[in-house]
Design an enzyme around this catalytic site. Structure first.
Site, PDB file in Angstrom:
ATOM      1  N   ASP B  93       0.857  -1.182   0.000  1.00 59.13           N
ATOM      2  CA  ASP B  93       0.000   0.000   0.000  1.00 59.13           C
ATOM      3  C   ASP B  93       0.898   1.238   0.000  1.00 59.13           C
ATOM      4  O   ASP B  93       2.123   1.135   0.038  1.00 59.13           O
ATOM      5  CB  ASP B  93      -0.958  -0.033   1.178  1.00 59.13           C
ATOM      6  CG  ASP B  93      -0.222   0.003   2.495  1.00 59.13           C
ATOM      7  OD1 ASP B  93       0.998   0.238   2.493  1.00 59.13           O
ATOM      8  OD2 ASP B  93      -0.862  -0.222   3.530  1.00 59.13           O
ATOM      9  N   ASP B 267      -8.285  -6.825   0.701  1.00 53.97           N
ATOM     10  CA  ASP B 267      -7.295  -7.147   1.736  1.00 53.97           C
ATOM     11  C   ASP B 267      -7.864  -6.739   3.075  1.00 53.97           C
ATOM     12  O   ASP B 267      -8.690  -5.812   3.156  1.00 53.97           O
ATOM     13  CB  ASP B 267      -5.986  -6.376   1.526  1.00 53.97           C
ATOM     14  CG  ASP B 267      -6.098  -4.953   2.041  1.00 53.97           C
ATOM     15  OD1 ASP B 267      -6.750  -4.123   1.367  1.00 53.97           O
ATOM     16  OD2 ASP B 267      -5.581  -4.663   3.148  1.00 53.97           O
ATOM     17  N   CYS B 305     -13.939 -27.526   7.411  1.00 56.64           N
ATOM     18  CA  CYS B 305     -12.723 -26.849   6.951  1.00 56.64           C
ATOM     19  C   CYS B 305     -11.599 -27.849   6.670  1.00 56.64           C
ATOM     20  O   CYS B 305     -11.440 -28.845   7.374  1.00 56.64           O
ATOM     21  CB  CYS B 305     -12.281 -25.835   7.999  1.00 56.64           C
ATOM     22  SG  CYS B 305     -10.836 -24.890   7.496  1.00 56.64           S
ATOM     23  N   CYS B 307      -8.297 -26.938   6.607  1.00 55.24           N
ATOM     24  CA  CYS B 307      -7.007 -26.333   6.977  1.00 55.24           C
ATOM     25  C   CYS B 307      -6.244 -27.212   7.978  1.00 55.24           C
ATOM     26  O   CYS B 307      -6.809 -28.108   8.607  1.00 55.24           O
ATOM     27  CB  CYS B 307      -7.200 -24.918   7.535  1.00 55.24           C
ATOM     28  SG  CYS B 307      -7.635 -24.853   9.277  1.00 55.24           S
ATOM     29  N   CYS B 310      -7.774 -27.317  11.524  1.00 52.09           N
ATOM     30  CA  CYS B 310      -8.997 -28.115  11.665  1.00 52.09           C
ATOM     31  C   CYS B 310      -8.742 -29.600  11.440  1.00 52.09           C
ATOM     32  O   CYS B 310      -9.477 -30.442  11.957  1.00 52.09           O
ATOM     33  CB  CYS B 310     -10.073 -27.596  10.714  1.00 52.09           C
ATOM     34  SG  CYS B 310     -10.727 -25.994  11.246  1.00 52.09           S
ATOM     35  N   HIS B 336      -6.489 -20.911  10.107  1.00 56.00           N
ATOM     36  CA  HIS B 336      -7.899 -21.229   9.857  1.00 56.00           C
ATOM     37  C   HIS B 336      -8.666 -20.034   9.287  1.00 56.00           C
ATOM     38  O   HIS B 336      -9.399 -20.172   8.304  1.00 56.00           O
ATOM     39  CB  HIS B 336      -8.590 -21.706  11.138  1.00 56.00           C
ATOM     40  CG  HIS B 336     -10.069 -21.807  10.950  1.00 56.00           C
ATOM     41  ND1 HIS B 336     -10.652 -22.819  10.210  1.00 56.00           N
ATOM     42  CD2 HIS B 336     -11.087 -20.984  11.312  1.00 56.00           C
ATOM     43  CE1 HIS B 336     -11.956 -22.617  10.160  1.00 56.00           C
ATOM     44  NE2 HIS B 336     -12.248 -21.508  10.818  1.00 56.00           N
TER      45      HIS B 336
END
Lengths: 374, 374
Positions: B93, B267, B305, B307, B310, B336
């Protein structure tokens, strides 16, 4: 689960031993350094990261897990292995050291120790039976006897009284031990007093534990001489076919000197604690990554290291993370520092195989302690 | 390095777009959620972990990196990719948002913004040229124009003056831009004022940037209505063959509503910030893992999930880590939460392909916002 220690080789010129055990079909070698996961997590790291640095046994802490989350929750989760997702061997300490170092004021009686929780001041009591009961529920592979850890400054009279009580506590703990999948280690105390170490070792061995640890070397005020004496005064009375564990020791020279005197396993929070403060072990000595001279140092923490941090990141980047309090910095240095001590043990084992441990020590001390010391 | 946006499909019933670009031989799809790595690290995580959750572009912050470690160090390291070891696309940015949100007091002139460092109070000045110069050195793939970010409460008169100055700043920044491997995006401002958004968009597009972002929707005090209006008032004037970026937005409903209105990339620090405070997204709503009811909950954070957290850990364990301030807790929830938003975008892309984005939204809102809200 239980495992059997195999003594594979004695070094020719020292009391160093090469040993092994099989756990979950995997062979682990001693001498070994064990990372500490106080609260069922080796700070900042995952089990996969521990395996990647070739960790074997890891430690978890009975006192801390008793307070948070509580042993019943860990038991309901299926034990520590399932709770924290680690399928390697886990050792729990007895909580004794924390009771004597963290919790004040405390009252020691024959029954046990009364003290205040360091978290909320609640009045609590830990006894040999309670410590074992908690460890049984945590379901570690190795539980430790509950012992008193007097300071180095304790008088002979106090130490003698304490050693004898610790032996009585060890007996009570052994009787209370109910987890058949769990080994139980005894602890030798006695400070720097030769005859008390002998007494403690002999009486503890009579109780026939699965392994023996030497305690009271990393409490408060012990000198390196005290530590080496404590080992030398205890080892002769310990059986050869059982693991010998020096508690709370992780300074590189102490690992080497401990092995030379016959120690098989060590644990210490040092590598992760140093990491959080920006210190890193290297073969050329300990560096402080926060030092301004590393601002534009685009080389790894240690050129000779094979860890994830050294393979992928520069001192400049890790310095930036540490100075900006970014967690990844402590993670990377934790990986590196643990890998450093584990690799030191790998090198020590090679030196034992080739009967050149004293030469190894000489070179290491020259490079490390004669090197950087930031 | 530069890449070209390909518009692959428009959704039948909304303004949603499916797009793609090739970067380092890998195809990335939009709409996309971009995790934020303020200080050249997505808090607590490694680049490998970001890839494992299928991250694409990540953000780094010009203001923060200017202050620490300084853009010259990053340049000497070989740019941000090498510095932080991330070979995926990186967007920086402009520093504008931080100057207006973190640094007080500040003085805005035609030249730029004078303010005090939030770290040490040093007096600093950021100008359009300086912001671009820093970003050129950071060597991100996408740089952002330096803009003023007035609060939602700004009057029409102030906003008009500000928009016109931001357009002049955009022109100055574009002229100062020297990194040929780096794209430069323009920023549309104008608050909730329809004609100012039009003015800002049209004049910014005239400057011919590589992409366009819509700013001023996540400053301070903007309502969801303001945000949706800001998008609706800006999008019609943006070219179809360039990426459209809604800055600072990460609430699930806002991602969906943004996509519906034609946004390609987003974002936000939300997933990692929530993680550090023990909050986790689930398809059934947001949970607070610190809640006592999760003490003995031995199921994953989100059954649905895929991930790492998880697949390997329970709510009870993560709750224990978070309540004991153990870093691994924030790590697991960060993984997660980022995966949750990235997967939401994957689901959104599937819905666009099948022209059922509005049905998808209806079901998601029912499950998520009609569910748990801890």
């Amino acid at each position: 689960m239980k495992f059997k220690y195999n003594l594979e080789k004695k070094e020719a010129h020292t009391k160093a031993r090469l040993g092994s055990f099989i756990y979950n079909d995997k062979k682990y070698m001693t001498p070994m350094f064990m990372p500490v996961g106080t609260l069922a997590t080796v700070k900042t790291l995952t089990p996969e990261e521990l395996k990647e640095v070739n960790s074997g046994i890891i430690l978890a802490n009975t006192y801390h897990l008793w307070l948070r989350p509580g042993e019943d929750i860990v038991k309901e989760a299926g034990g520590l292995h399932k709770f924290m997702n680690y399928d390697g061997p886990i050792l729990t300490d007895s909580g004794g050291f924390q009771v004597f170092s963290l919790a004040n004021p405390r009252d020691i009686t024959e029954e046990g120790v009364t003290f205040k929780s360091h978290l909320n001041g609640d009045k609590l009591m830990l006894t040999p039976e309670k410590s074992i009961e908690i460890q049984n529920k945590l379901d570690s592979d190795i539980a430790m006897s509950f012992d008193e850890c007097p300071p180095a400054s304790a008088t002979y009279e106090y130490m003698e009284k304490s050693v004898k009580r610790t032996i009585r506590w060890a007996k009570r703990g052994k009787e209370a031990h109910k987890n058949e999948q769990q080994m139980l280690f005894g602890i030798v105390q006695g400070g720097a007093y030769k005859d008390l170490r002998k007494l403690s070792a002999e009486e503890t061995v009579k109780l026939d534990f699965d392994g023996y640890s030497i305690g009271g070397v990393a409490n408060d005020g012990e000198s390196k001489e005290d530590m080496y004496h404590a080992i030398e005064y205890s080892i002769p009375y310990l059986p050869e076919d059982k693991i010998r564990y020096l508690m709370g020791v992780g300074e590189p020279i102490d690992l080497i000197e401990g092995v030379i005197r016959g120690i098989d396993i060590f644990d210490c929070v040092l590598p992760t604690r140093l990491a959080r403060h920006g210190h890193a072990f290297t073969l050329k000595g300990k560096i402080n990554i926060k030092n301004a001279k590393y601002k534009k140092d685009f080389t790894p923490v240690d050129d000779a290291c094979d860890c994830y941090a050294c393979k992928n990141y520069t001192k400049a980047y890790i310095r930036h993370l540490i100075t900006a309090n970014e967690t990844l910095g402590a993670r990377l240095l934790s990986i590196h520092n643990i890998r450093f001590l584990i690799r030191l043990m790998e090198d020590i084992r090679e030196a034992i195989k080739e009967d050149r441990l004293l030469e190894f020590k000489e070179q290491f001390v020259k490079d490390y302690y004669g090197g950087i010391n930031e």
